[in-house]
Design a protein around this motif. Sequence first.
Motif, PDB file in Angstrom:
ATOM      1  N   UNK A  35       0.802  -1.193   0.000  1.00 39.56           N
ATOM      2  CA  UNK A  35       0.000   0.000   0.000  1.00 39.56           C
ATOM      3  C   UNK A  35       0.851   1.265   0.000  1.00 39.56           C
ATOM      4  N   UNK A  36       2.040   1.191   0.572  1.00 40.23           N
ATOM      5  CA  UNK A  36       2.883   2.380   0.688  1.00 40.23           C
ATOM      6  C   UNK A  36       3.334   2.903  -0.669  1.00 40.23           C
ATOM      7  N   UNK A  37       3.425   2.029  -1.660  1.00 38.23           N
ATOM      8  CA  UNK A  37       3.929   2.440  -2.966  1.00 38.23           C
ATOM      9  C   UNK A  37       2.829   2.852  -3.932  1.00 38.23           C
ATOM     10  N   UNK A  38       1.594   2.492  -3.640  1.00 38.26           N
ATOM     11  CA  UNK A  38       0.499   2.748  -4.576  1.00 38.26           C
ATOM     12  C   UNK A  38       0.345   4.234  -4.881  1.00 38.26           C
ATOM     13  N   UNK A  39       0.170   4.530  -6.169  1.00 42.06           N
ATOM     14  CA  UNK A  39      -0.041   5.895  -6.603  1.00 42.06           C
ATOM     15  C   UNK A  39       1.209   6.740  -6.661  1.00 42.06           C
ATOM     16  N   UNK A  40       2.361   6.161  -6.387  1.00 36.05           N
ATOM     17  CA  UNK A  40       3.614   6.906  -6.408  1.00 36.05           C
ATOM     18  C   UNK A  40       4.393   6.564  -7.677  1.00 36.05           C
ATOM     19  N   UNK A  41       5.306   7.410  -8.031  1.00 34.30           N
ATOM     20  CA  UNK A  41       6.136   7.210  -9.214  1.00 34.30           C
ATOM     21  C   UNK A  41       7.323   6.300  -8.870  1.00 34.30           C
ATOM     22  N   UNK A  42       7.009   5.034  -8.632  1.00 40.22           N
ATOM     23  CA  UNK A  42       8.020   4.045  -8.274  1.00 40.22           C
ATOM     24  C   UNK A  42       7.849   2.805  -9.141  1.00 40.22           C
ATOM     25  N   UNK A  43       8.930   2.138  -9.450  1.00 45.09           N
ATOM     26  CA  UNK A  43       8.836   0.878 -10.191  1.00 45.09           C
ATOM     27  C   UNK A  43       7.958  -0.110  -9.431  1.00 45.09           C
TER      28      UNK A  43
ATOM     29  N   UNK B 125       3.146  -8.897   0.542  1.00 47.11           N
ATOM     30  CA  UNK B 125       4.248  -7.981   0.849  1.00 47.11           C
ATOM     31  C   UNK B 125       5.076  -8.511   2.019  1.00 47.11           C
ATOM     32  N   UNK B 126       6.379  -8.398   1.884  1.00 46.30           N
ATOM     33  CA  UNK B 126       7.271  -8.925   2.919  1.00 46.30           C
ATOM     34  C   UNK B 126       8.098  -7.824   3.564  1.00 46.30           C
ATOM     35  N   UNK B 127       8.732  -6.995   2.759  1.00 38.85           N
ATOM     36  CA  UNK B 127       9.658  -6.010   3.329  1.00 38.85           C
ATOM     37  C   UNK B 127       9.864  -4.893   2.323  1.00 38.85           C
ATOM     38  N   UNK B 128       9.838  -3.661   2.818  1.00 40.57           N
ATOM     39  CA  UNK B 128      10.101  -2.512   1.962  1.00 40.57           C
ATOM     40  C   UNK B 128      10.947  -1.530   2.739  1.00 40.57           C
ATOM     41  N   UNK B 129      11.992  -1.084   2.107  1.00 43.62           N
ATOM     42  CA  UNK B 129      12.815  -0.043   2.690  1.00 43.62           C
ATOM     43  C   UNK B 129      13.285   0.854   1.573  1.00 43.62           C
TER      44      UNK B 129
ATOM     45  N   UNK C 195      22.851  -3.680   9.053  1.00 39.36           N
ATOM     46  CA  UNK C 195      21.547  -3.394   8.468  1.00 39.36           C
ATOM     47  C   UNK C 195      21.308  -4.292   7.256  1.00 39.36           C
ATOM     48  N   UNK C 196      22.316  -4.433   6.407  1.00 39.71           N
ATOM     49  CA  UNK C 196      22.163  -5.286   5.228  1.00 39.71           C
ATOM     50  C   UNK C 196      21.819  -6.718   5.637  1.00 39.71           C
ATOM     51  N   UNK C 197      22.533  -7.257   6.612  1.00 38.67           N
ATOM     52  CA  UNK C 197      22.272  -8.629   7.047  1.00 38.67           C
ATOM     53  C   UNK C 197      20.859  -8.769   7.609  1.00 38.67           C
ATOM     54  N   UNK C 198      20.414  -7.789   8.377  1.00 41.79           N
ATOM     55  CA  UNK C 198      19.065  -7.828   8.929  1.00 41.79           C
ATOM     56  C   UNK C 198      18.025  -7.748   7.809  1.00 41.79           C
ATOM     57  N   UNK C 199      18.224  -6.835   6.873  1.00 42.48           N
ATOM     58  CA  UNK C 199      17.286  -6.681   5.758  1.00 42.48           C
ATOM     59  C   UNK C 199      17.243  -7.947   4.916  1.00 42.48           C
ATOM     60  N   UNK C 200      18.403  -8.523   4.618  1.00 41.93           N
ATOM     61  CA  UNK C 200      18.442  -9.752   3.820  1.00 41.93           C
ATOM     62  C   UNK C 200      17.709 -10.878   4.545  1.00 41.93           C
ATOM     63  N   UNK C 201      17.905 -10.999   5.836  1.00 40.23           N
ATOM     64  CA  UNK C 201      17.213 -12.035   6.604  1.00 40.23           C
ATOM     65  C   UNK C 201      15.702 -11.834   6.572  1.00 40.23           C
ATOM     66  N   UNK C 202      15.262 -10.590   6.731  1.00 42.74           N
ATOM     67  CA  UNK C 202      13.824 -10.310   6.698  1.00 42.74           C
ATOM     68  C   UNK C 202      13.229 -10.650   5.333  1.00 42.74           C
ATOM     69  N   UNK C 203      13.944 -10.319   4.285  1.00 38.00           N
ATOM     70  CA  UNK C 203      13.470 -10.605   2.933  1.00 38.00           C
ATOM     71  C   UNK C 203      13.404 -12.105   2.694  1.00 38.00           C
TER      72      UNK C 203
ATOM     73  N   UNK D 212       8.613 -11.263  -6.851  1.00 33.14           N
ATOM     74  CA  UNK D 212       9.022  -9.999  -7.456  1.00 33.14           C
ATOM     75  C   UNK D 212       9.821  -9.222  -6.427  1.00 33.14           C
ATOM     76  N   UNK D 213      11.009  -8.819  -6.807  1.00 32.76           N
ATOM     77  CA  UNK D 213      11.856  -7.983  -5.956  1.00 32.76           C
ATOM     78  C   UNK D 213      12.149  -6.688  -6.696  1.00 32.76           C
ATOM     79  N   UNK D 214      11.979  -5.578  -6.047  1.00 32.83           N
ATOM     80  CA  UNK D 214      12.313  -4.280  -6.644  1.00 32.83           C
ATOM     81  C   UNK D 214      13.694  -3.878  -6.140  1.00 32.83           C
TER      82      UNK D 214
END
Length: 97
Positions: A1-9, A26-30, A42-50, A64-66
Amino acid sequence: RHAEGKQLALAGAVETLRAGGATLVPVYWTKGGAGGHVEDAFFQEAMSRIVDGIAAAAPLAGVYLALHGAMICAVEKDPEGAVLAALRARLGPNVPI
């Protein structure tokens, strides 16, 4: 929902996938901006969450990964590649990423 209507891939992908009848999990967005190296912790934490989040949602028809492709970490020299490799190892060869 956070990306809807925005100019993002990601917004375009969500719209296209929904139009095709996909159920999205949806799993993780940063988001980050220019500012040097991403801290390795931070990278290790983000990768684990993903990876853990996607694996927990299995079985899946696809993933799908952006990924921007420009992340720089002090230790991991190919962070996006590391995420993809870890995800492939968890999901096996038959799930399209």
